[in-house]
Design an enzyme around this catalytic site. Structure first.
Site, PDB file in Angstrom:
ATOM      1  N   HIS A 236      14.272 -10.789 -22.067  1.00  0.00           N
ATOM      2  CA  HIS A 236      15.415 -11.254 -23.024  1.00  0.00           C
ATOM      3  C   HIS A 236      15.049 -12.147 -23.862  1.00  0.00           C
ATOM      4  CE1 HIS A 236      18.909  -9.208 -20.942  1.00  0.00           C
ATOM      5  NE2 HIS A 236      18.208  -9.348 -19.851  1.00  0.00           N
TER       6      HIS A 236
ATOM      7  N   LYS B 199      27.952 -19.416 -30.512  1.00  0.00           N
ATOM      8  CA  LYS B 199      26.654 -19.104 -29.456  1.00  0.00           C
ATOM      9  C   LYS B 199      26.281 -20.433 -28.696  1.00  0.00           C
ATOM     10  CE  LYS B 199      24.504 -17.430 -33.381  1.00  0.00           C
ATOM     11  NZ  LYS B 199      24.407 -16.050 -32.725  1.00  0.00           N
ATOM     12  N   ARG B 200      25.250 -20.325 -28.045  1.00  0.00           N
ATOM     13  CA  ARG B 200      24.622 -21.463 -27.438  1.00  0.00           C
ATOM     14  C   ARG B 200      24.027 -22.209 -28.303  1.00  0.00           C
ATOM     15  NH1 ARG B 200      24.713 -22.370 -21.393  1.00  0.00           N
ATOM     16  NH2 ARG B 200      23.509 -24.146 -22.017  1.00  0.00           N
TER      17      ARG B 200
ATOM     18  N   LYS C  28      18.399 -21.003 -32.915  1.00  0.00           N
ATOM     19  CA  LYS C  28      19.658 -20.657 -33.450  1.00  0.00           C
ATOM     20  C   LYS C  28      19.880 -21.282 -34.528  1.00  0.00           C
ATOM     21  CE  LYS C  28      21.283 -19.080 -28.782  1.00  0.00           C
ATOM     22  NZ  LYS C  28      21.331 -17.631 -29.064  1.00  0.00           N
TER      23      LYS C  28
ATOM     24  N   THR D 273      24.311 -10.472 -29.327  1.00  0.00           N
ATOM     25  CA  THR D 273      25.208  -9.781 -29.332  1.00  0.00           C
ATOM     26  C   THR D 273      26.527 -10.302 -29.749  1.00  0.00           C
ATOM     27  OG1 THR D 273      25.713 -10.761 -27.001  1.00  0.00           O
ATOM     28  CG2 THR D 273      24.474  -8.750 -26.935  1.00  0.00           C
TER      29      THR D 273
ATOM     30  N   LYS E 214      29.715  -8.245 -31.856  1.00  0.00           N
ATOM     31  CA  LYS E 214      31.349  -8.586 -31.636  1.00  0.00           C
ATOM     32  C   LYS E 214      32.094  -8.853 -33.123  1.00  0.00           C
ATOM     33  CE  LYS E 214      30.084  -9.876 -27.185  1.00  0.00           C
ATOM     34  NZ  LYS E 214      29.490 -11.129 -26.451  1.00  0.00           N
TER      35      LYS E 214
HETATM   36  C1  26V Z   1      16.317 -19.944 -22.068  1.00  0.00           C
HETATM   37  C2  26V Z   1      15.790 -20.957 -21.918  1.00  0.00           C
HETATM   38  C3  26V Z   1      15.213 -21.874 -20.822  1.00  0.00           C
HETATM   39  C4  26V Z   1      14.216 -22.860 -21.089  1.00  0.00           C
HETATM   40  C5  26V Z   1      14.323 -23.527 -22.469  1.00  0.00           C
HETATM   41  C6  26V Z   1      14.438 -22.343 -23.650  1.00  0.00           C
HETATM   42  C7  26V Z   1      15.310 -21.166 -23.166  1.00  0.00           C
HETATM   43  C8  26V Z   1      15.557 -20.520 -24.190  1.00  0.00           C
HETATM   44  C9  26V Z   1      16.504 -19.323 -23.980  1.00  0.00           C
HETATM   45  C10 26V Z   1      16.992 -19.152 -22.588  1.00  0.00           C
HETATM   46  C11 26V Z   1      17.895 -17.987 -22.356  1.00  0.00           C
HETATM   47  C12 26V Z   1      16.860 -16.770 -22.234  1.00  0.00           C
HETATM   48  C13 26V Z   1      17.715 -15.775 -21.748  1.00  0.00           C
HETATM   49  C14 26V Z   1      18.834 -15.165 -22.530  1.00  0.00           C
HETATM   50  O1  26V Z   1      19.925 -15.516 -22.372  1.00  0.00           O
HETATM   51  N1  26V Z   1      18.527 -14.440 -23.339  1.00  0.00           N
HETATM   52  C15 26V Z   1      19.400 -13.967 -24.504  1.00  0.00           C
HETATM   53  O2  26V Z   1      19.772 -12.580 -24.115  1.00  0.00           O
HETATM   54  C16 26V Z   1      20.723 -11.863 -24.850  1.00  0.00           C
HETATM   55  C17 26V Z   1      20.969 -10.683 -24.057  1.00  0.00           C
HETATM   56  O3  26V Z   1      19.818  -9.653 -23.961  1.00  0.00           O
HETATM   57  C18 26V Z   1      20.148 -11.501 -26.178  1.00  0.00           C
HETATM   58  O4  26V Z   1      21.119 -11.078 -26.837  1.00  0.00           O
HETATM   59  C19 26V Z   1      19.681 -12.956 -26.630  1.00  0.00           C
HETATM   60  O5  26V Z   1      19.276 -12.851 -28.026  1.00  0.00           O
HETATM   61  C20 26V Z   1      19.021 -13.833 -25.809  1.00  0.00           C
HETATM   62  O6  26V Z   1      18.639 -15.302 -26.356  1.00  0.00           O
END
Ligand code: 26V
Length: 792
Positions: free
Chosen positions: A334, A522-523, A528, A630, A634
């Site tokens: 992801h 979004k987060r 972003k 996503t 929406k």
């Molecule tokens: C985790 C971390 C942890 C360490 C620091 C940086 C960092 C950055 C992002 C994340 C999240 C990773 C997993 C995640 O939520 N990915 C999201 O997954 C969605 C569903 O597939 C996708 O639509 C998003 O673009 C993606 O960011």
């Protein structure tokens, strides 16, 4: 058929049994519980029948540390097709269904996109009659509750089960024991029904709660050592206590690893128990009956755990066990952000999971031999092996130990194959697939935008589109129908008014539904680029100050985002935007022109109010960084044009709906790759008109960061960089001018109301691809090889 009288009686009985009350004197939350449990009674038989029907064939299992479910009541009523009936029944009892729905706490057992995707998949699988069961963790506390104090983010624990949880059934009889290096604990499953839409099928989400084997120490209790007597119990329960807010580098790592192993081990034991009751010791058919999807690296420890069970407990030869494992698991990636790829320190790993560590070592050893046989160089092997630099590379394990790995949008998959995981693609080309994400049309239009849903149903003459979203393209024929276009605008206005009322209630701030609602939700993360949005707002503010007669349409900039508690910069960006909001909103010169609002505690139920009310969808990540997104889908489904970069699923959205109906800007992946190391943000900072003026507000005293140093740190990150990255790592300065220009284009386009409505309709008509029904059917057919099965 829905039986009104019986339903009333059931609610009455539940209120009597659970609270000793009648409908008249029950509290609102008690009514909510009573009504929800009456629904549980209603679906009970079909739930059991579905489980039975699935049990003799191949099934798929989604292993995910996160499920961002949101509220259940409204959604379940909608999916059961009894929303109106229940609403009327409650009305007769003097109960307003809206009030009851609003009482429900979100089940926020996820951080963001990845967790919400899991929730959409659950809904779609049930609706498509696919045998898919979700496995995860029943966190006592979900994603933290966010408040602003003096513009700073404050976090509070999210005690979502405060008033009970009517949607879960504790299945004590299915308890399993999970073993760690330092002891054993109990895992108790709680099952939530996943109600399919327009089908009788009810799927299951099974979430594990950690409990201690010994209730409490009676001896200590007797000696009046009360705290100590429950120490063991608390220590065990800590494992499922709280969801980790991710996106941050430093965390209580040990507990997180325990959480992962905890739910993965419990889930596998659950599957093995059921399998053995049927096939006893013949494991040769295991992968013919099970497909397990690993949602990112969080559950990847399932690979060595299944090896351990097969080899240690079932005495199966290593090679045979490895075959079973490889044929059972598949893995979804992801994100390509290097800092998000999980790695475990081997010392920590050994301590928590000593036997699993030995198994990973063996996997690593055999993998090295495999590469040597293929004449891989020493350096390549060091790059690709599972254990290196004293860490375990979970993503590598996830690729090596599975039959399929997929990205979540075409661009993302291409980047994985050609860049990030190039070596792996060379080694295992047949393993790579793309599965572009999707969203469930039930929650993201039918439930949250009933007005638009009604219009579409009227135009298409059927409700079928809700489970076959590709039918939306039949709306194309109304593209020049003035009546339809006007109705679309009227619906948007109604949703904007609803949102304005809600925001006034929640935030105490008035916004004007006649202004353009420009929304980024979004987060919070640097990639972003909420900061790019903020700079643009501030630049617009200064231009309006300079030129009070500047001709712009009124605009409301709305933000919603949580920052991981340990992510200092993200918190700085929130504070900065809140400072801009204070400046802009309190300036009488600007009144009626622009307004800025950061909503507090953005979550699934807030999202349901924001998406339908948006005029502009901000999707402005640095090209190549957003795996899919996503939220973008929406917005699209609710008739909102994307203002975005060529990134993630934006690429596919624009391809479907037409570039002329969206607002694309900024550098593309190839260009950024070309600029690469030679990027000099200072050139832009000094030459792009207005850029320096806004960036300098981070250091020139325009705004106050309360002495935290946040703003200076942000400034430095953009202008000089830090030890882990170059200056302006996400190309904000590079894209600033083009971003400003595309905003001007929006202002011009919005003036032609009918043409604007046409763009909205074009987006809706071409949103069909982005249904998670389509996505889940692709997983079912191309990865899991499972068949739909419908109960009678
Ligand atoms: C985790 C971390 C942890 C360490 C620091 C940086 C960092 C950055 C992002 C994340 C999240 C990773 C997993 C995640 O939520 N990915 C999201 O997954 C969605 C569903 O597939 C996708 O639509 C998003 O673009 C993606 O960011």
């Amino acid at each position: 058929m829905f039986d009104k009288v019986k339903f009333k009686e059931t609610v009455e009985t539940i209120l009597k049994v659970d609270y000793g009350k009648t409908i008249e004197n029950a509290e609102e939350y008690e009514k909510y519980n009573g009504i929800s449990k009456a629904i549980m009674e209603l679906i009970s038989d079909n739930w059991n029948a579905t489980e039975k029907l699935y049990s003799n064939g191949k099934q798929a299992y989604y292993f995910s540390a996160e499920y961002l479910m949101g509220r259940a009541l409204g959604n379940n009523l909608l999916n059961l097709g009894i929303y109106e009936e229940v609403k009327d029944t409650l009305k007769e009892l003097n109960i307003d269904i809206n009030n009851i729905e609003e009482i429900e706490e979100d089940a926020g057992l996820g951080n963001g996109g990845l967790g919400r995707l899991a929730a959409c998949f659950m809904d779609s699988a049930a609706t498509m009659n696919l045998p898919l069961t979700g496995y995860g963790i029943r966190y006592e506390y979900g994603i933290f509750e966010q408040k602003f104090e003096d513009g700073f983010q404050i976090e509070r624990g999210d005690n979502w089960q405060r008033y009970g949880d009517p949607w879960s059934i504790r299945r004590t009889e299915d308890t399993v024991i999970v073993e760690f290096g330092d002891g054993k604990i109990k895992a108790i499953p709680y099952d939530m029904p996943i109600v399919g839409y327009n089908t009788k099928n009810i799927n299951t989400l099974r979430l594990w709660k950690a409990e201690s084997i010994e209730e409490f120490d009676f001896q200590l209790f007797n000696d009046q050592k009360y705290d100590e007597s429950v120490k063991e119990k608390n220590r065990a329960e800590d494992i499922s206590r709280v969801l980790y807010p991710n996106d941050s580098n430093e965390e209580g790592k040990m507990l997180r690893l325990k959480q992962q192993y905890f739910f993965v081990s419990a889930s596998l034991k659950d599957l093995l128990r059921k399998y053995k009751s049927r096939f006893e010791k013949d494991f040769s058919k295991f992968s013919e009956y099970h497909a397990i999807q690993l949602n990112d690296t969080h559950p990847v420890v399932a690979i060595p755990e299944l090896m351990r069970i097969l080899v240690d407990e079932e005495n199966i030869a290593w090679e045979e066990a490895w075959n079973i494992v490889e044929n059972t698991f598949s893995y979804t990636n992801h994100t390509i952000l290097a800092e998000a790829l999980e790695q475990w320190d081997i010392e920590l790993f050994k301590k928590v999971l000593p036997r699993i560590y030995e198994i990973v070592e063996e996997i690593d050893k055999r993998f090295i031999l495999e590469l040597k046989e293929k004449n891989y160089s020493h350096e390549k092997i060091e790059d690709m092996r599972i254990i290196s630099n004293n860490t375990i590379k979970m993503a590598w394990l996830g690729i090596h130990g599975t039959h399929t790995i997929n990205g979540v949008a075409q661009l993302h998959t291409d980047i994985l194959k050609n860049k990030e995981l190039k070596d792996w693609n060379k080694l295992y080309p047949e393993k790579f697939q793309n599965k572009t994400n999707g969203i469930t049309p039930r929650r993201w239009i039918a439930l949250c935008n009933r007005e638009l849903t009604e219009m579409i149903t009227e135009l298409l003459g059927t409700e079928e589109w809700i489970t076959d979203l590709s039918m939306l393209n039949k709306l194309e024929k109304y593209i020049d129908d003035e009546q339809v276009l006007k109705r679309l605008l009227a619906i948007k206005m109604e949703k904007k008014e609803e949102l304005s009322d809600y925001i006034f209630k929640k935030e105490g701030i008035e916004i004007d539904p006649n202004s353009i609602f420009d929304i980024q939700i979004k987060r919070l993360h640097e990639y972003k680029r909420q900061l790019l949005n903020a700079f643009h707002v501030l630049d617009l503010y200064y231009r309006l100050k300079e030129d009070p007669n500047m001709d712009i349409l009124p605009r409301t900039f709305i933000f919603g985002a949580k920052a991981a508690p340990g992510y200092f910069r993200a918190k700085g960006i929130i504070k900065y935007i809140n400072e801009i909001a204070k400046l802009v909103n309190n300036d009488p010169d600007i009144d009626g022109k622009i307004k800025v609002l950061f909503v507090q505690n953005y979550n699934v139920s807030y999202a349901e109010k924001l998406f339908p009310a948006a005029d502009i969808s901000e999707q402005i990540s640095t090209a190549g960084k957003e795996a899919s997104g996503t939220g973008n889908m929406k917005f699209m489904l609710n008739g909102t044009s994307t203002l975005g970069t060529y990134d993630g699923a934006n690429v596919e959205i624009v391809k479907e709906a037409g570039e002329e109906n969206n607002f694309i800007f900024g550098a593309r992946v190839e260009e950024l790759e070309e600029i690469g190391g030679s990027y000099n943000p200072i050139e832009y900072y000094e030459s792009v008109p207005g850029l320096k003026r806004v960036v300098d507000t981070l250091i020139d005293g325009t705004f106050d960061d309360g002495g935290t140093g946040m703003f200076k740190e942000l400034y430095d990150s953009l202008t000089i960089g830090a030890h882990w990255h170059r200056a302006d790592n996400y190309f904000i300065f590079r894209d600033f001018d083009q971003y400003r220009e595309v905003h001007k284009k929006v202002d011009r386009a919005y003036r032609d109301r009918l043409d604007w409505a046409r763009k909205c309709l074009k987006n809706i008509a071409n949103a069909g691809k982005f249904s998670s029904d389509r996505t889940i059917l692709e997983y079912g057919k191309e990865i899991w090889h499972i068949e739909a099965k419908k109960i009678q």
